[in-house]
Design a protein around this motif. Structure first.
Motif, PDB file in Angstrom:
ATOM      1  N   ALA A  79       0.819  -1.227   0.000  1.00  5.80           N
ATOM      2  CA  ALA A  79       0.000   0.000   0.000  1.00  5.80           C
ATOM      3  C   ALA A  79       0.846   1.268   0.000  1.00  5.80           C
ATOM      4  O   ALA A  79       1.970   1.283   0.488  1.00  5.80           O
ATOM      5  N   ASP A  80       0.265   2.351  -0.560  1.00  8.82           N
ATOM      6  CA  ASP A  80       0.854   3.688  -0.396  1.00  8.82           C
ATOM      7  C   ASP A  80       0.401   4.272   0.935  1.00  8.82           C
ATOM      8  O   ASP A  80       1.107   5.058   1.559  1.00  8.82           O
ATOM      9  N   ILE A  81      -0.812   3.922   1.341  1.00  7.77           N
ATOM     10  CA  ILE A  81      -1.405   4.492   2.552  1.00  7.77           C
ATOM     11  C   ILE A  81      -2.404   3.487   3.134  1.00  7.77           C
ATOM     12  O   ILE A  81      -3.032   2.726   2.386  1.00  7.77           O
ATOM     13  N   GLU A  99       4.952   2.526  11.353  1.00  8.19           N
ATOM     14  CA  GLU A  99       6.239   3.237  11.470  1.00  8.19           C
ATOM     15  C   GLU A  99       7.362   2.380  10.891  1.00  8.19           C
ATOM     16  O   GLU A  99       8.188   2.863  10.115  1.00  8.19           O
ATOM     17  N   ARG A 100       7.343   1.099  11.291  1.00 12.02           N
ATOM     18  CA  ARG A 100       8.403   0.172  10.833  1.00 12.02           C
ATOM     19  C   ARG A 100       8.413   0.077   9.304  1.00 12.02           C
ATOM     20  O   ARG A 100       9.470   0.054   8.684  1.00 12.02           O
ATOM     21  N   LEU A 101       7.218   0.047   8.712  1.00  9.98           N
ATOM     22  CA  LEU A 101       7.133  -0.109   7.255  1.00  9.98           C
ATOM     23  C   LEU A 101       7.214   1.236   6.522  1.00  9.98           C
ATOM     24  O   LEU A 101       7.239   1.282   5.293  1.00  9.98           O
ATOM     25  N   GLY A 102       7.237   2.330   7.290  1.00  8.88           N
ATOM     26  CA  GLY A 102       7.315   3.658   6.675  1.00  8.88           C
ATOM     27  C   GLY A 102       6.067   4.000   5.875  1.00  8.88           C
ATOM     28  O   GLY A 102       6.138   4.653   4.829  1.00  8.88           O
ATOM     29  N   ALA A 129      -2.369  18.830   6.725  1.00 11.01           N
ATOM     30  CA  ALA A 129      -1.976  17.407   6.635  1.00 11.01           C
ATOM     31  C   ALA A 129      -0.743  17.214   5.760  1.00 11.01           C
ATOM     32  O   ALA A 129      -0.076  16.167   5.848  1.00 11.01           O
ATOM     33  N   ALA A 130      -0.425  18.219   4.938  1.00 12.00           N
ATOM     34  CA  ALA A 130       0.666  18.077   3.970  1.00 12.00           C
ATOM     35  C   ALA A 130       1.963  17.646   4.660  1.00 12.00           C
ATOM     36  O   ALA A 130       2.371  18.247   5.654  1.00 12.00           O
ATOM     37  N   GLY A 131       2.571  16.613   4.148  1.00 11.01           N
ATOM     38  CA  GLY A 131       3.870  16.150   4.649  1.00 11.01           C
ATOM     39  C   GLY A 131       3.798  15.275   5.884  1.00 11.01           C
ATOM     40  O   GLY A 131       4.807  14.750   6.343  1.00 11.01           O
ATOM     41  N   LYS A 132       2.617  15.089   6.451  1.00 10.72           N
ATOM     42  CA  LYS A 132       2.511  14.271   7.669  1.00 10.72           C
ATOM     43  C   LYS A 132       2.428  12.784   7.313  1.00 10.72           C
ATOM     44  O   LYS A 132       1.963  12.410   6.239  1.00 10.72           O
ATOM     45  N   GLN A 133       2.894  11.945   8.262  1.00 15.04           N
ATOM     46  CA  GLN A 133       2.766  10.492   8.045  1.00 15.04           C
ATOM     47  C   GLN A 133       1.416   9.984   8.550  1.00 15.04           C
ATOM     48  O   GLN A 133       0.828   9.070   7.976  1.00 15.04           O
TER      49      GLN A 133
END
Ligand code: NAD
Length: 339
Positions: A79-81, A99-102, A129-133
């Protein structure tokens, strides 16, 4: 195409999956279940690859005629998200995996604000939200409050809000919850958690909320009072609501005065799963006293109002559409949401 995984295919997850599938710029690459259920059959029916948390249960799914694409880890990697729609508290446990998978992830309102560190509503803070994980789409009640309060604040300035939430006892399929013959203070202390939750998105708003639970399964009912900074009229307020793409006015002429009639109406409209994605503000109830005292009742469909917000949140986190209005328009159009 944005590749979206839905971790937790229940009340919210199955709706998010269908909403993602309806968008022109995203696709469902998988959904996850923990055990065989009617929802797993629906995932199969819809053609969504089904992943499971515990591969030792694979044979139980296969015996039921449901193909398993792999384990949840494999889904997340593809997945991208991720939209995490697991029950409240599970998202917090899943966060280290993302987090582990980024991977970028969206949590739901059952998680604390701190799990994502950023609480989202498309009209109020899309660009942040821009740039947030991570982001958290606030709960159904909070989404309903934020939409209306933010609209009033933009137009007239909001001095303070006092609101009472009459909450549904259980979702329609939830046979284990109640009450079936009581009105339960939830909590008996004041404020309820909804006011502070609104402040996770709109920190400047002075708000106190009270809540109780009643024996109904379809929708919450909010009774809202707000003091406005600028004097206005009922017609001006109605115009603000009319121009808001996720606030729907329930017209006097329809005769609708209850959640039951509203459900019949959404059914007759042919809405999927009878979903009311927008706030249902009762036109007759909209009142402005002495220019600055605002009142209204609004109905909030607990299973539905957060769905378009999840879709906008995907684009906001991915950074693919910069303009909130553009994303909201795309989402509404794909869903068939005409306020
Ligand atoms: P639900 O119980 O209907 O669905 C949760 C799904 O997650 C189920 O399919 C379950 O099998 C699955 N699941 C459980 N543990 C899992 C795990 N470890 N890994 C993967 N999947 C797992 O719950 P829901 O009502 O859809 O709620 C999900 C979230 O949305 C919660 O945070 C809730 O507070 C929030 N929310 C719910 C509503 C509502 O009215 N139902 C409204 C707004 C927000």
């Amino acid at each position: 195409m944005i590749k979206v995984a839905i971790n937790g295919y229940g009340t919210i997850g199955k709706r998010v999956a269908d909403a993602v599938a309806a968008q022109p710029d995203m696709e469902v690459i998988g959904v996850s279940k923990t055990s065989v259920s009617s929802e797993a059959y629906i995932a199969k029916e819809r053609g969504y690859p089904l992943y499971i948390a515990d591969l030792s249960k694979k044979s139980a799914f296969e015996k039921a005629g449901i193909e398993v694409a792999g384990d949840v880890d494999a889904m997340l990697k593809a997945a991208d998200i991720v939209v995490d729609a697991t029950p409240g508290g599970v998202g917090e446990k899943n966060r280290p995996i993302y987090e582990r998978l980024g991977k970028k992830a969206i949590f739901q309102g059952g998680e604390e604000h701190e799990v994502a560190g950023f609480s989202f509503n498309a009209h109020a803070n899309y660009k942040e939200a821009a740039g947030k994980q991570f982001a958290r789409v606030v709960s159904c009640n909070t989404t309903g409050l934020v939409r209306l309060i933010h609209a009033l604040d933009q137009a007239f300035g909001v001095q303070r809000v006092r609101a009472v939430m009459v909450r549904r006892g259980a979702d329609p399929d939830d046979i284990k919850r109640g009450p079936i013959d009581a009105i339960v203070l939830n909590p008996a202390t004041i404020p309820s958690h909804h006011g502070p939750d609104v402040q996770t998105v709109l920190p400047q708003i002075n708000i106190v909320t009270l809540a109780m639970i009643v024996p109904t399964t379809f929708m919450h009912m909010h009774s809202i009072q707000a003091d406005l900074k600028t004097a206005t009229t009922r017609d001006e307020v109605l115009a603000v609501f009319e121009n808001h793409s996720r606030i729907g006015l329930i017209r006097k002429a329809t005769g609708i005065k209850s959640n039951a009639q509203l459900r019949e109406y959404t059914q007759d409209l042919g809405r999927p799963r009878t979903d009311l994605w927008e706030n249902g503000v009762f036109e007759e109830s909209v009142s402005v006293l002495d220019g600055k005292e605002f009142y209204c009742f609004q109905a909030i469909h607990q299973e539905a109002d957060v769905i378009p917000e999840n879709i906008d949140c995907i684009r906001a986190l991915m950074g693919t559409v910069k303009d909130p209005e553009e994303s909201i328009r795309m989402t509404n159009e794909a869903l068939g949401l005409v306020a």
